[in-house]
Scaffold this motif. Structure first.
Motif, PDB file in Angstrom:
ATOM      1  N   MET A  10       0.809  -1.183   0.000  1.00  0.00           N
ATOM      2  CA  MET A  10       0.000   0.000   0.000  1.00  0.00           C
ATOM      3  C   MET A  10       0.865   1.266   0.000  1.00  0.00           C
ATOM      4  O   MET A  10       0.416   2.306  -0.461  1.00  0.00           O
ATOM      5  CB  MET A  10      -0.934   0.002   1.206  1.00  0.00           C
ATOM      6  CG  MET A  10      -1.988  -1.109   1.210  1.00  0.00           C
ATOM      7  SD  MET A  10      -3.079  -1.127  -0.214  1.00  0.00           S
ATOM      8  CE  MET A  10      -2.558  -2.612  -0.994  1.00  0.00           C
ATOM      9  N   ASP A  11       2.079   1.139   0.501  1.00  0.00           N
ATOM     10  CA  ASP A  11       2.955   2.315   0.514  1.00  0.00           C
ATOM     11  C   ASP A  11       3.323   2.775  -0.894  1.00  0.00           C
ATOM     12  O   ASP A  11       3.651   3.947  -1.090  1.00  0.00           O
ATOM     13  CB  ASP A  11       4.225   2.035   1.320  1.00  0.00           C
ATOM     14  CG  ASP A  11       3.944   1.966   2.808  1.00  0.00           C
ATOM     15  OD1 ASP A  11       2.915   2.524   3.250  1.00  0.00           O
ATOM     16  OD2 ASP A  11       4.746   1.376   3.539  1.00  0.00           O
ATOM     17  N   THR A  12       3.241   1.887  -1.875  1.00  0.00           N
ATOM     18  CA  THR A  12       3.495   2.262  -3.266  1.00  0.00           C
ATOM     19  C   THR A  12       2.392   3.183  -3.776  1.00  0.00           C
ATOM     20  O   THR A  12       2.646   4.114  -4.535  1.00  0.00           O
ATOM     21  CB  THR A  12       3.569   0.997  -4.140  1.00  0.00           C
ATOM     22  OG1 THR A  12       4.653   0.197  -3.679  1.00  0.00           O
ATOM     23  CG2 THR A  12       3.759   1.319  -5.600  1.00  0.00           C
ATOM     24  N   LEU A  13       1.181   2.958  -3.352  1.00  0.00           N
ATOM     25  CA  LEU A  13       0.023   3.724  -3.785  1.00  0.00           C
ATOM     26  C   LEU A  13      -0.157   5.016  -2.986  1.00  0.00           C
ATOM     27  O   LEU A  13      -0.664   6.015  -3.510  1.00  0.00           O
ATOM     28  CB  LEU A  13      -1.226   2.835  -3.647  1.00  0.00           C
ATOM     29  CG  LEU A  13      -2.587   3.429  -3.956  1.00  0.00           C
ATOM     30  CD1 LEU A  13      -2.645   3.929  -5.398  1.00  0.00           C
ATOM     31  CD2 LEU A  13      -3.673   2.384  -3.702  1.00  0.00           C
ATOM     32  N   ARG A  14       0.261   5.010  -1.745  1.00  0.00           N
ATOM     33  CA  ARG A  14      -0.043   6.098  -0.812  1.00  0.00           C
ATOM     34  C   ARG A  14       0.348   7.496  -1.308  1.00  0.00           C
ATOM     35  O   ARG A  14      -0.472   8.426  -1.242  1.00  0.00           O
ATOM     36  CB  ARG A  14       0.593   5.817   0.551  1.00  0.00           C
ATOM     37  CG  ARG A  14       0.110   6.744   1.652  1.00  0.00           C
ATOM     38  CD  ARG A  14       0.675   6.369   3.025  1.00  0.00           C
ATOM     39  NE  ARG A  14       0.782   4.951   3.247  1.00  0.00           N
ATOM     40  CZ  ARG A  14      -0.220   4.131   3.575  1.00  0.00           C
ATOM     41  NH1 ARG A  14      -1.436   4.623   3.708  1.00  0.00           N
ATOM     42  NH2 ARG A  14      -0.024   2.850   3.758  1.00  0.00           N
ATOM     43  N   ALA A  63      -6.229   0.376  -8.177  1.00  0.00           N
ATOM     44  CA  ALA A  63      -4.829   0.573  -8.559  1.00  0.00           C
ATOM     45  C   ALA A  63      -4.214  -0.706  -9.103  1.00  0.00           C
ATOM     46  O   ALA A  63      -4.559  -1.817  -8.685  1.00  0.00           O
ATOM     47  CB  ALA A  63      -4.012   1.047  -7.354  1.00  0.00           C
ATOM     48  N   LEU A  64      -3.290  -0.502 -10.030  1.00  0.00           N
ATOM     49  CA  LEU A  64      -2.513  -1.585 -10.616  1.00  0.00           C
ATOM     50  C   LEU A  64      -1.046  -1.318 -10.307  1.00  0.00           C
ATOM     51  O   LEU A  64      -0.554  -0.220 -10.559  1.00  0.00           O
ATOM     52  CB  LEU A  64      -2.727  -1.634 -12.133  1.00  0.00           C
ATOM     53  CG  LEU A  64      -1.915  -2.685 -12.886  1.00  0.00           C
ATOM     54  CD1 LEU A  64      -2.362  -4.096 -12.494  1.00  0.00           C
ATOM     55  CD2 LEU A  64      -2.066  -2.467 -14.394  1.00  0.00           C
ATOM     56  N   MET A  65      -0.387  -2.316  -9.741  1.00  0.00           N
ATOM     57  CA  MET A  65       1.031  -2.209  -9.430  1.00  0.00           C
ATOM     58  C   MET A  65       1.779  -3.339 -10.110  1.00  0.00           C
ATOM     59  O   MET A  65       1.236  -4.432 -10.274  1.00  0.00           O
ATOM     60  CB  MET A  65       1.241  -2.226  -7.920  1.00  0.00           C
ATOM     61  CG  MET A  65       0.687  -0.977  -7.252  1.00  0.00           C
ATOM     62  SD  MET A  65       0.617  -1.077  -5.466  1.00  0.00           S
ATOM     63  CE  MET A  65      -1.005  -1.786  -5.258  1.00  0.00           C
TER      64      MET A  65
END
Length: 105
Positions: free
Chosen positions: A1-5, A65-67
């Motif tokens: 989630m830190d990638t999206l935050r 979101a897509l990661m």
């Protein structure tokens, strides 16, 4: 989630926590559906975000979101906030992700 935050905090104009509704992961991809909130569970007023004035054209603040996992870390590929349709359906063709990852099968 830190990638999206960071992206969502910029759009929400302040710190956020996520309530995860959906998460699907493969070795190279992750798809999430989350509900952003202020730390401690505070409600985010849409009119105090970067979407002020446009919220009548949105379906809440739900984030999709897509990661992708590349170079040993997760990277944000794409995301959307409050779509009124299945806007992420195009990610299958655009990014080559499996339909099942997006819940489209």
């Amino acid at each position: 989630m830190d990638t999206l935050r960071p992206a969502v905090e910029a759009e929400m104009r302040g710190p956020v926590e996520f309530v995860v509704t959906t998460i699907r992961v493969t070795p190279n991809w992750a798809f999430v559906q989350v509900e952003p909130q202020r730390p401690g569970g505070g409600v985010i007023d849409p009119e105090e975000t970067g979407f002020a004035g446009d919220t009548d054209m949105m379906d809440g603040l739900t984030v999709y979101a897509l990661m992708g996992f590349q170079a040993g870390r997760w990277n944000l590929i794409d995301h959307m906030v409050g779509p009124t349709d299945v806007g992420y359906a195009g990610w299958q063709q655009r990014y080559g992700v499996p339909a099942a990852l997006l819940g489209l099968e």
